[in-house]
Design an enzyme around this catalytic site. Structure first.
Site, PDB file in Angstrom:
ATOM      1  CE  LYS A   1     -42.089  16.470  21.166  1.00  0.00           C
ATOM      2  NZ  LYS A   1     -43.410  15.509  20.666  1.00  0.00           N
TER       3      LYS A   1
HETATM    4  C1  E4P Z   1     -44.195  15.149  17.542  1.00  0.00           C
HETATM    5  O1  E4P Z   1     -43.107  15.681  18.168  1.00  0.00           O
HETATM    6  C2  E4P Z   1     -45.511  15.764  17.764  1.00  0.00           C
HETATM    7  O2  E4P Z   1     -46.000  15.528  19.242  1.00  0.00           O
HETATM    8  C3  E4P Z   1     -46.371  15.230  16.858  1.00  0.00           C
HETATM    9  O3  E4P Z   1     -45.820  15.153  15.363  1.00  0.00           O
HETATM   10  C4  E4P Z   1     -47.851  15.792  16.823  1.00  0.00           C
HETATM   11  O4  E4P Z   1     -48.540  15.220  15.940  1.00  0.00           O
HETATM   12  P1  E4P Z   1     -50.140  15.441  15.860  1.00  0.00           P
HETATM   13  O5  E4P Z   1     -50.486  16.661  15.546  1.00  0.00           O
HETATM   14  O6  E4P Z   1     -50.420  14.447  14.649  1.00  0.00           O
HETATM   15  O7  E4P Z   1     -50.840  14.858  17.059  1.00  0.00           O
END
Ligand code: E4P
Length: 215
Positions: free
Chosen positions: A83
């Site tokens: 990522k």
């Molecule tokens: C997933 O890949 C993201 O990091 C996550 O969905 C972020 O979610 P949030 O905005 O609730 O922290």
């Protein structure tokens, strides 16, 4: 439509997996910190629960360091997806990792233009964050709709992974739009399961059955 679980909690991941809801997993530094476990240990364990893609995020902000980190993460398990945050250095890293055959998920995407650039760099997946846009009074799902449209216009193979999901309506809208994947917190998966008429119906069937048995 693929469902990923947005979690670094192995108990939650196992529960969702037992219910057939896990095609993959996304984590981020916040979720890993919340698990209270070592990054390497938790990612390796998650990769034994599912054979689907498991996103593990780099911490570096310089392209060459992101690549080094990404190459190391990809060695933890065959299903690790690296990522990478959306930024210029991140795009250099995505191009390089893609050329090495390593899958990437470009995260923290808040606009159609960012999603277009990530696809051009060769990202395997792109993560538009809907909840955080909604939080600042912008329409997160409208952005997803446009990203899907743009990718279709030009046959990009990058998958749209709807992230920062806060409610079942985000999933319903993502499914109607035709987004490839949604990554969902376990709590939202549970909210998607229930309906008051289902609960009432189960109670009524059981009560009628018991009455017929003379109970
Ligand atoms: C997933 O890949 C993201 O990091 C996550 O969905 C972020 O979610 P949030 O905005 O609730 O922290």
């Amino acid at each position: 439509m693929k469902f990923f679980i947005d979690s670094a909690d192995v108990n939650e991941i196992r529960m969702a997996n037992d219910r057939g809801w896990v095609d993959g997993v996304t984590t981020n530094p916040t979720l890993v910190a919340k698990s209270g476990r070592s990054f390497e240990e938790v990612i390796k364990e998650i990769c034994t629960i599912t054979k689907g893609p498991v996103s593990a995020e780099v911490i570096s902000l310089k392209a060459d360091e992101m690549v080094k980190e990404g190459v190391a993460l990809a060695k933890w398990a065959d299903n690790v997806v690296v990522k990478i945050p959306m930024c210029e250095d991140g795009m250099v890293a995505v191009k390089k990792l893609t050329s090495l055959g390593i899958k990437t998920n470009v995260t923290l995407v808040f606009s159609v233009m960012q999603a277009l650039l990530a696809a051009k760099a060769g990202a395997t997946m792109v993560s538009p964050f809907v909840g955080r846009l909604d939080d600042i009074s912008q329409d997160g799902m409208a952005m997803v709709n446009e990203v899907v449209q743009v990718y279709r216009n030009y046959d990009f193979t990058t998958e749209v992974l709807v992230a920062s999901v806060r409610s079942p309506m985000h999933i319903q809208t993502a499914a109607l739009i035709g987004a490839d994947i949604a990554t969902i917190p376990y709590k939202v998966m549970q909210q998607m399961t229930g309906h008051p008429l289902t609960t009432k119906g189960i109670e009524m069937f059981l009560s009628d059955w018991n009455k017929a048995q003379g109970k």
